[in-house]
Enzyme design. Structure first.
Site, short mmCIF file in Angstrom:
data_model
loop_
_atom_site.label_atom_id
_atom_site.label_comp_id
_atom_site.label_asym_id
_atom_site.label_seq_id
_atom_site.Cartn_x
_atom_site.Cartn_y
_atom_site.Cartn_z
N HIS A 483 0.84 -1.20 0.00
CA HIS A 483 0.00 0.00 0.00
C HIS A 483 0.87 1.26 0.00
CE1 HIS A 483 -3.68 2.30 1.35
NE2 HIS A 483 -2.72 3.12 1.76
N GLU A 484 1.80 1.34 0.95
CA GLU A 484 2.63 2.54 1.04
C GLU A 484 3.55 2.68 -0.17
OE1 GLU A 484 1.72 4.66 3.05
OE2 GLU A 484 0.50 3.36 4.33
N GLU A 513 -5.55 7.74 -2.64
CA GLU A 513 -5.40 6.35 -2.20
C GLU A 513 -5.54 5.35 -3.36
OE1 GLU A 513 -4.54 5.28 0.78
OE2 GLU A 513 -4.57 7.22 1.77
N PHE A 622 -8.14 14.00 13.59
CA PHE A 622 -7.87 15.08 14.54
C PHE A 622 -6.41 15.55 14.52
CE2 PHE A 622 -11.77 13.32 16.43
CZ PHE A 622 -12.53 14.49 16.46
N ALA A 623 -5.53 14.77 13.92
CA ALA A 623 -4.12 15.18 13.86
C ALA A 623 -3.50 14.87 12.51
CB ALA A 623 -3.32 14.51 14.97
N GLY A 625 -4.47 14.35 7.97
CA GLY A 625 -5.07 15.10 6.88
C GLY A 625 -6.44 14.61 6.47
#
Length: 702
Positions: A483-484, A513, A622-623, A625
């Protein structure tokens, strides 16, 4: 006013056209670098505002050159916070974060620059721009508008204050979560407490206990053992521990992370949501979700919710049947006909059912997925599909940890195209959890006429080596690496000549993605697993070299749709929770945790515990993107499944057809980056608009 030269010899964070000197960079460099670069940026901005020409070279290229040095220094700092966190680095980052945010806001909110962009768009110079430049121009105008360029007076001041506070709170949220993970450990001392645990987990847990207290030996058989909330420990423990009480303790710790004491993220949840809503209102949007989707591929909130409504219709009945199936198995094997499964039982009994149905365990697979072999297979797949070659280049550049690798990518003629760092292993003491790809350097044409080659960071958190045994990966860790690497390929194989849209730059968030999820499909492809055309496969025994037994591979493929209903329902729950919080949430009417429970009731079979504080650890929104964008995983999954369908249509067993289709994928999805709208790019590859049919078929929900 002239500004002094910024010599990299004085501070390695000035070297923005070269790989970072991680052997030299320390926390002490951050504040001096930023404080030196800020006045240079301010002076350059003042000069550009007075002398700009509404043309590509006279405005957009100058804007990019103006912001790149500070962006590079700050990007390296943020990267190190994720992979080599320390109190000194945190303090340095916090000391200048507000100044950095303010500086980039000044650029984004510059009225003269915005007026220049409009003049370029509406003037005769627009005719000289190619299609990619036209798109970059349009996105720059939208970006300026979303950065508050149209605000003035008190509204502008408030917008700036919100941006600074959001940046501060996001960092605080992430640090709280890292600290909360570090603060918890389940220390086990008796053999009865580790019954059922795989040998690999016992070995890693013994190593963790030894690392925490060097006076304790690292003895996998006699202990002690330390289980943490880090994924390589948490997941297999929940799947294999026979002690329901210990599973419960670990589960409760996991879902209440960062929700009390000095690391409590609960106050940050409402603050972040309120600030985002206020920011959106200042820009004229009814909600932060509408602001977020204005820059994405999805047409709007209703279309996203419609996608998940369709998926919920297909997934929930299957999810209910899957829970009933697990319950029946647990009752039969436990001898308790009235047993009701709790949250900490699901992973354990799901693993038992998977073992029974497909007759294999993760531990049987691990010896066949040693990291060095998996990398061989991954790189062979990239060569087969895209005609590129990957070679190890360890030692050619400095790295931030001794376990980090460095690789270069070349074309078939041997010309270097790009490079990447690979940081594969979990380090709970100073590295945040999860997996991600980020830009180290973007592709850019240099003043001398050559090219600065793109470099990517690929970061995972998989099981580390133990002693002389290499990292033996779970199959999910293999998928994560693919995936990465898919993200990395889009960054590294770009052919866009403008840095503003090269690689993943300016690719809509819900389309970014696509290449990453597309690459996961090849983990189930026989020539990829076993090798083809003289190229190595990724699955062979780390000691004997024997290939993965065929019956195991058959079961692995059959298990791909195992509990797909539950997985799809959970993805819908998280995506719709994210949208609800950013679109309709009103703190005056409902507590943020009550929203979580309400969305769960409509989308999940097993409801969260009353004390569940999952949101305090939901760093994606919350931290990270993914605020009002968590749906992007599923949105892009539609694209990726349909893209893989092109290879299925061409013939997966036909090497020539696979290579031809791979070349088309490279020439469109990987090469075009953000230079065209993602729907245009996808249609250029597939020959039509995307369809959900392939995803429903692939997940067994059709």
């Amino acid at each position: 006013m002239p500004t002094p030269s910024l010599d990299p010899a004085a501070n390695p964070l000035f070297a923005h056209d070269a790989p970072a000197r991680f052997d030299l960079i320390g926390a002490a460099h951050v504040v001096p670098a930023v404080r030196a670069l800020l006045p240079r940026l301010e002076a350059g901005l003042a000069d550009l505002e007075q002398t700009l020409v509404p043309s590509w070279d006279g405005l957009i290229a100058r804007m990019t050159a103006l912001t790149e040095p500070l962006g590079y220094a700050w990007g390296v700092t943020q990267h190190l916070l994720g992979v080599q966190n320390s109190p000194a680095l945190r303090a340095a980052q916090e000391a200048v974060q507000s100044e950095v945010v303010a500086a980039f806001m000044r650029v984004g909110q510059s009225v003269p620059l915005y007026q220049g962009l409009i003049a370029l768009r509406d003037g005769p110079g627009a005719a000289a721009l190619d299609a990619a430049q036209q798109r970059i121009l349009g996105l720059a105008i939208r970006g300026a508008e979303h950065a508050g360029v149209g605000l003035s007076g008190a509204a502008r001041a408030r917008f700036q204050a919100i941006e600074m506070e959001l940046a501060k709170l996001g960092t605080e949220f992430s640090n709280h979560l890292l600290d909360a993970n570090k603060a918890f450990a389940l220390d086990l001392t008796t053999p009865a407490e580790v019954e059922g645990l795989p040998a690999s987990l016992r070995a890693a847990a013994a190593q963790a206990a030894h690392a925490a207290d060097a006076s304790r030996p690292a003895d996998a058989e006699r202990g002690p053992w330390r289980i943490t909330l880090d994924a390589p420990a948490y997941i297999p423990f929940m799947e294999h521990s026979r002690r329901a009480d210990l599973r419960e303790a670990l589960y409760r710790a996991y879902v209440t992370r960062a929700s009390s004491g000095a690391t409590d993220n609960q106050p940050l949840l409402t603050s972040i949501l309120a600030l985002r809503k206020e920011k959106a209102a200042l820009l004229g949007f009814a909600s932060f979700a509408e602001l977020s989707l204005a820059a994405k591929m999805a047409p709007g909130v209703s279309e996203v919710e419609g996608l998940f409504a369709d998926l919920r219709t297909a997934a929930l009945p299957k999810a209910r049947a899957e829970l009933a199936e697990l319950t029946a198995l647990a009752r039969a094997q436990s001898g308790d006909p009235a047993l009701e499964l709790r949250h900490w039982d699901i992973a354990y009994w799901a693993e038992r059912l998977r073992e029974q149905r497909y007759a294999y365990t993760d531990e049987e697979l691990r010896p066949y997925f040693a990291l060095p072999n998996v990398l061989d297979g991954l790189f062979a797949t990239a060569e087969r599909l895209f005609g590129v070659r990957v070679r190890a280049a360890d030692g050619e550049v400095p790295v931030w940890d001794p376990t980090v690798r460095f690789f270069r990518i070349a074309d078939a003629a041997g010309r270097d195209l790009a490079a990447f760092y690979l940081d594969p292993y979990s380090r709970p003491a100073n590295k945040r959890g999860g997996a991600w790809m980020d830009n180290a350097l973007d592709r850019k044409q240099l003043a001398g006429g050559g090219w600065r080659l793109p470099i990517a960071y690929l970061v995972c958190n998989q099981t580390p080596p133990v002693g002389d045994t290499p990292s033996l990966m779970t199959f999910r860790e293999v998928e994560t690496l693919f995936h990465e690497f898919g993200h990395g390929l889009q960054h590294m194989l770009t052919r866009v000549p403008y840095v503003e849209a090269a690689g993943i730059n300016n690719v809509e968030w819900d389309a970014v993605e696509l290449p990453s999820q597309f690459m996961e499909n090849w983990c189930y492809h026989e020539p990829t697993v076993y090798g083809a055309g003289g190229r190595p496969g990724l699955a062979r025994h780390f000691l004997t070299g024997a290939p993965l037994p065929r019956e195991l591979f058959t079961k692995l493929r059959a298990a791909r749709t195992f509990r797909a209903g539950s997985a799809t329902a959970r993805q819908g729950y998280l995506s719709l929770l994210d949208l609800e919080l950013h679109h309709r949430y009103d703190p005056a009417r409902e507590d943020v945790l009550a929203v979580q429970q309400r969305i769960a009731r409509a989308n999940m079979v097993l409801q969260p515990l009353p004390e569940d504080r999952f949101l305090c650890g939901f760093s994606h929104i919350f931290a990270g993107g993914y605020a009002a964008g968590y749906y992007s995983y599923k949105w892009a999954e539609v694209l990726s499944a349909d893209a893989f369908g092109a290879f299925e249509d061409a013939g997966l067993d036909d090497p020539a057809a696979v290579a031809a289709t791979g070349a088309r994928f490279r020439d469109t999805v990987l090469a075009l980056g953000g230079s065209q709208h993602p729907l245009t790019v996808f249609t250029a590859f597939r020959g039509r608009a995307p369809s959900t049919a392939a995803l429903l078929r692939q997940t067994g929900l059709a």
